[in-house]
Motif scaffolding. Structure first.
Motif, PDB file in Angstrom:
ATOM      1  N   TYR A   1      10.373   4.836   9.358  1.00 32.23           N
ATOM      2  CA  TYR A   1       9.846   5.896  10.212  1.00 32.23           C
ATOM      3  C   TYR A   1       8.774   5.306  11.125  1.00 32.23           C
ATOM      4  CZ  TYR A   1      12.034   9.517   7.305  1.00 32.23           C
ATOM      5  OH  TYR A   1      12.945  10.325   6.649  1.00 32.23           O
ATOM      6  N   ILE A   2       8.501   5.994  12.216  1.00 30.05           N
ATOM      7  CA  ILE A   2       7.383   5.637  13.081  1.00 30.05           C
ATOM      8  C   ILE A   2       6.472   6.849  13.215  1.00 30.05           C
ATOM      9  CG2 ILE A   2       6.687   5.099  15.458  1.00 30.05           C
ATOM     10  CD1 ILE A   2       9.036   3.234  15.680  1.00 30.05           C
ATOM     11  N   LYS A   3       5.180   6.617  13.042  1.00 26.75           N
ATOM     12  CA  LYS A   3       4.178   7.679  13.168  1.00 26.75           C
ATOM     13  C   LYS A   3       3.248   7.334  14.321  1.00 26.75           C
ATOM     14  CE  LYS A   3       0.707  10.245  10.525  1.00 26.75           C
ATOM     15  NZ  LYS A   3      -0.272  10.270  11.634  1.00 26.75           N
ATOM     16  N   LYS A   4       3.181   8.216  15.305  1.00 28.85           N
ATOM     17  CA  LYS A   4       2.336   8.002  16.475  1.00 28.85           C
ATOM     18  C   LYS A   4       1.118   8.919  16.393  1.00 28.85           C
ATOM     19  CE  LYS A   4       4.297   7.208  20.428  1.00 28.85           C
ATOM     20  NZ  LYS A   4       5.055   7.375  21.699  1.00 28.85           N
ATOM     21  N   GLY A   5      -0.067   8.309  16.239  1.00 28.14           N
ATOM     22  CA  GLY A   5      -1.295   9.083  16.172  1.00 28.14           C
ATOM     23  C   GLY A   5      -1.271  10.108  15.055  1.00 28.14           C
ATOM     24  N   ASP A   6      -1.598  11.358  15.420  1.00 27.71           N
ATOM     25  CA  ASP A   6      -1.634  12.443  14.442  1.00 27.71           C
ATOM     26  C   ASP A   6      -0.292  13.165  14.320  1.00 27.71           C
ATOM     27  OD1 ASP A   6      -4.325  11.976  13.911  1.00 27.71           O
ATOM     28  OD2 ASP A   6      -4.988  13.295  15.529  1.00 27.71           O
ATOM     29  N   LYS A   7       0.708  12.677  15.056  1.00 28.21           N
ATOM     30  CA  LYS A   7       2.013  13.341  15.018  1.00 28.21           C
ATOM     31  C   LYS A   7       2.733  13.037  13.707  1.00 28.21           C
ATOM     32  CE  LYS A   7       2.631  13.227  20.042  1.00 28.21           C
ATOM     33  NZ  LYS A   7       3.479  12.739  21.169  1.00 28.21           N
ATOM     34  N   ILE A   8       3.671  13.900  13.374  1.00 24.98           N
ATOM     35  CA  ILE A   8       4.452  13.722  12.160  1.00 24.98           C
ATOM     36  C   ILE A   8       5.381  12.522  12.307  1.00 24.98           C
ATOM     37  CG2 ILE A   8       6.359  15.235  12.852  1.00 24.98           C
ATOM     38  CD1 ILE A   8       6.308  16.312   9.945  1.00 24.98           C
ATOM     39  N   ALA A   9       5.624  11.815  11.223  1.00 29.31           N
ATOM     40  CA  ALA A   9       6.465  10.621  11.258  1.00 29.31           C
ATOM     41  C   ALA A   9       7.926  10.978  11.523  1.00 29.31           C
ATOM     42  CB  ALA A   9       6.343   9.852   9.943  1.00 29.31           C
ATOM     43  N   LYS A  10       8.572  10.184  12.352  1.00 32.62           N
ATOM     44  CA  LYS A  10       9.976  10.400  12.717  1.00 32.62           C
ATOM     45  C   LYS A  10      10.826   9.230  12.219  1.00 32.62           C
ATOM     46  CE  LYS A  10       9.117  13.974  15.589  1.00 32.62           C
ATOM     47  NZ  LYS A  10       9.725  15.318  15.519  1.00 32.62           N
TER      48      LYS A  10
ATOM     49  N   VAL B   1       0.855  -1.180   0.000  1.00 30.39           N
ATOM     50  CA  VAL B   1       0.000   0.000   0.000  1.00 30.39           C
ATOM     51  C   VAL B   1       0.893   1.233   0.000  1.00 30.39           C
ATOM     52  CG1 VAL B   1      -1.739   1.315   1.270  1.00 30.39           C
ATOM     53  CG2 VAL B   1      -1.866  -1.186   1.207  1.00 30.39           C
ATOM     54  N   PHE B   2       0.585   2.185  -0.862  1.00 36.69           N
ATOM     55  CA  PHE B   2       1.344   3.425  -0.941  1.00 36.69           C
ATOM     56  C   PHE B   2       0.435   4.585  -0.540  1.00 36.69           C
ATOM     57  CE2 PHE B   2       3.453   0.532  -3.792  1.00 36.69           C
ATOM     58  CZ  PHE B   2       4.798   0.816  -3.651  1.00 36.69           C
ATOM     59  N   GLY B   3       0.872   5.356   0.455  1.00 35.47           N
ATOM     60  CA  GLY B   3       0.119   6.515   0.905  1.00 35.47           C
ATOM     61  C   GLY B   3       1.042   7.681   1.165  1.00 35.47           C
ATOM     62  N   ILE B   4       0.499   8.891   1.087  1.00 39.14           N
ATOM     63  CA  ILE B   4       1.261  10.101   1.356  1.00 39.14           C
ATOM     64  C   ILE B   4       1.183  10.427   2.848  1.00 39.14           C
ATOM     65  CG2 ILE B   4       1.395  12.589   0.950  1.00 39.14           C
ATOM     66  CD1 ILE B   4       2.372  11.060  -1.405  1.00 39.14           C
ATOM     67  N   TYR B   5       2.361  10.578   3.472  1.00 38.67           N
ATOM     68  CA  TYR B   5       2.439  10.917   4.896  1.00 38.67           C
ATOM     69  C   TYR B   5       3.388  12.093   5.088  1.00 38.67           C
ATOM     70  CZ  TYR B   5       0.373   6.321   5.927  1.00 38.67           C
ATOM     71  OH  TYR B   5      -0.452   5.226   5.990  1.00 38.67           O
ATOM     72  N   LEU B   6       3.118  12.874   6.138  1.00 41.54           N
ATOM     73  CA  LEU B   6       4.045  13.931   6.537  1.00 41.54           C
ATOM     74  C   LEU B   6       5.166  13.317   7.364  1.00 41.54           C
ATOM     75  CD1 LEU B   6       1.674  16.847   7.610  1.00 41.54           C
ATOM     76  CD2 LEU B   6       3.179  16.814   5.614  1.00 41.54           C
ATOM     77  N   TYR B   7       6.378  13.797   7.156  1.00 37.35           N
ATOM     78  CA  TYR B   7       7.512  13.312   7.934  1.00 37.35           C
ATOM     79  C   TYR B   7       8.500  14.453   8.179  1.00 37.35           C
ATOM     80  CZ  TYR B   7      10.451  13.255   3.720  1.00 37.35           C
ATOM     81  OH  TYR B   7      11.164  13.610   2.601  1.00 37.35           O
ATOM     82  N   GLU B   8       9.355  14.245   9.151  1.00 36.19           N
ATOM     83  CA  GLU B   8      10.392  15.224   9.475  1.00 36.19           C
ATOM     84  C   GLU B   8      11.695  14.800   8.804  1.00 36.19           C
ATOM     85  OE1 GLU B   8      10.929  17.075  13.582  1.00 36.19           O
ATOM     86  OE2 GLU B   8      12.647  15.706  13.474  1.00 36.19           O
TER      87      GLU B   8
ATOM     88  N   LEU C   1       3.325  -0.563   7.427  1.00 41.47           N
ATOM     89  CA  LEU C   1       3.633  -1.984   7.615  1.00 41.47           C
ATOM     90  C   LEU C   1       2.795  -2.652   8.696  1.00 41.47           C
ATOM     91  CD1 LEU C   1       7.543  -1.857   7.285  1.00 41.47           C
ATOM     92  CD2 LEU C   1       5.818  -2.279   5.514  1.00 41.47           C
ATOM     93  N   ASN C   2       2.013  -1.864   9.431  1.00 42.49           N
ATOM     94  CA  ASN C   2       1.120  -2.448  10.433  1.00 42.49           C
ATOM     95  C   ASN C   2      -0.074  -1.522  10.603  1.00 42.49           C
ATOM     96  OD1 ASN C   2       3.048  -0.565  11.931  1.00 42.49           O
ATOM     97  ND2 ASN C   2       1.533  -0.995  13.539  1.00 42.49           N
ATOM     98  N   GLU C   3      -1.057  -2.002  11.335  1.00 45.39           N
ATOM     99  CA  GLU C   3      -2.237  -1.195  11.618  1.00 45.39           C
ATOM    100  C   GLU C   3      -2.227  -0.772  13.078  1.00 45.39           C
ATOM    101  OE1 GLU C   3      -5.611  -3.491  10.534  1.00 45.39           O
ATOM    102  OE2 GLU C   3      -5.214  -3.391   8.371  1.00 45.39           O
ATOM    103  N   GLY C   4      -2.967   0.297  13.375  1.00 46.60           N
ATOM    104  CA  GLY C   4      -3.054   0.762  14.751  1.00 46.60           C
ATOM    105  C   GLY C   4      -2.727   2.229  14.872  1.00 46.60           C
ATOM    106  N   ASN C   5      -2.744   2.718  16.099  1.00 46.54           N
ATOM    107  CA  ASN C   5      -2.497   4.134  16.349  1.00 46.54           C
ATOM    108  C   ASN C   5      -1.050   4.518  16.059  1.00 46.54           C
ATOM    109  OD1 ASN C   5      -3.471   6.751  17.530  1.00 46.54           O
ATOM    110  ND2 ASN C   5      -1.816   6.341  18.968  1.00 46.54           N
ATOM    111  N   THR C   6      -0.129   3.595  16.325  1.00 46.04           N
ATOM    112  CA  THR C   6       1.289   3.821  16.050  1.00 46.04           C
ATOM    113  C   THR C   6       1.710   2.906  14.910  1.00 46.04           C
ATOM    114  OG1 THR C   6       1.712   4.462  18.347  1.00 46.04           O
ATOM    115  CG2 THR C   6       3.609   3.788  17.035  1.00 46.04           C
ATOM    116  N   VAL C   7       2.247   3.526  13.859  1.00 47.24           N
ATOM    117  CA  VAL C   7       2.482   2.789  12.609  1.00 47.24           C
ATOM    118  C   VAL C   7       3.956   2.839  12.224  1.00 47.24           C
ATOM    119  CG1 VAL C   7       1.831   2.558  10.182  1.00 47.24           C
ATOM    120  CG2 VAL C   7       0.160   3.403  11.844  1.00 47.24           C
ATOM    121  N   LEU C   8       4.477   1.685  11.835  1.00 45.60           N
ATOM    122  CA  LEU C   8       5.807   1.597  11.253  1.00 45.60           C
ATOM    123  C   LEU C   8       5.681   1.869   9.758  1.00 45.60           C
ATOM    124  CD1 LEU C   8       8.849   0.838  11.467  1.00 45.60           C
ATOM    125  CD2 LEU C   8       8.146  -1.524  10.997  1.00 45.60           C
TER     126      LEU C   8
END
Length: 216
Positions: A160-169, A99-106, A120-127
């Motif tokens: 990267y890891i994205k937690k909730g609505d925070k920007i991916a790190k 799956v390819f999606g557009i995400y914000l990242y730092e 790569l996974n589902e849930g509030n915190t995503v790899l």
């Protein structure tokens, strides 16, 4: 309102946006001149069947591929012509099992940017896996004793890891990086890594850890 037509299986497809206006999935045609470089812009050059969704609703099925150098989804039209998919956070493409999606990242300089990622996974915190290919410059020989080094496409993909609505790190596949970003449940995470004998250098083990983190 003028309809936008997209060539899909079974004929043209008219797409309307959730807001009611006509939306084109595709931007203007790309001109991809061959580069005199070694390697490829693609991890997989083959066009494969995929689905494009807008806000979780399938709007297009057809053949497509991901260009990891230009960071775009290329949708095959009639003949050999292809068009890049419009980059919007609410538009996703599933090509095969990816799956390819557009995400914000730092980025490395602390700036907020956007790019295609594979969740790569589902849930509030995503790899997130950021598939990326860059072109390494070549070298022209200065003397007859030197050799020519052609430009080369190289894999520079990252995680990267994205937690909730925070920007991916961005993270390195190291225990210190992962514990730092999941620090709110550090003790549980450390115990789980030990009990399951996880290697955080392995993608599958890291996905397993993320699923556990989301469950506690």
């Amino acid at each position: 309102m003028l309809p936008i037509l997209i060539q899909a299986q079974g004929g043209p497809l008219t797409l309307n946006s959730p807001e009611g206006g006509a939306v084109s999935f595709l931007t203007q045609n790309g001109n991809y001149a061959d580069l005199d470089a070694e390697g490829s812009e693609y991890f997989d050059e083959t066009y494969r069947m995929g689905e494009v969704t807008i806000r979780d609703k399938v709007e297009l099925r057809g053949k497509m591929r991901f260009n990891a150098f230009r960071n775009e989804i290329q949708v095959l039209q009639q003949g050999d012509e292809s068009f890049p998919l419009l980059k919007r956070s609410y538009i996703k493409a599933a090509i095969g099992k990816k799956v390819f999606g557009i995400y914000l990242y730092e980025d490395a300089k602390g700036n907020n940017r956007s790019s295609y990622f594979n969740p790569l996974n589902e849930g509030n915190t995503v790899l997130l896996y950021k598939p990326e290919i860059k072109l390494k410059k070549g070298r022209v020989p200065a003397t007859s004793y030197d050799r020519t080094v052609p430009p080369t496409f190289i894999d520079v993909s990252t995680y990267y890891i994205k937690k909730g609505d925070k920007i991916a790190k961005r993270i390195r596949l190291k225990k210190t990086d992962i514990l730092a970003i999941l620090s709110d449940k550090k003790n549980e995470i450390q115990a789980y890594i030990k009990s399951e004998n996880l290697s955080l250098k392995k993608e599958d083990d890291l996905i397993k850890l993320m699923d556990y983190y989301n469950s506690i």
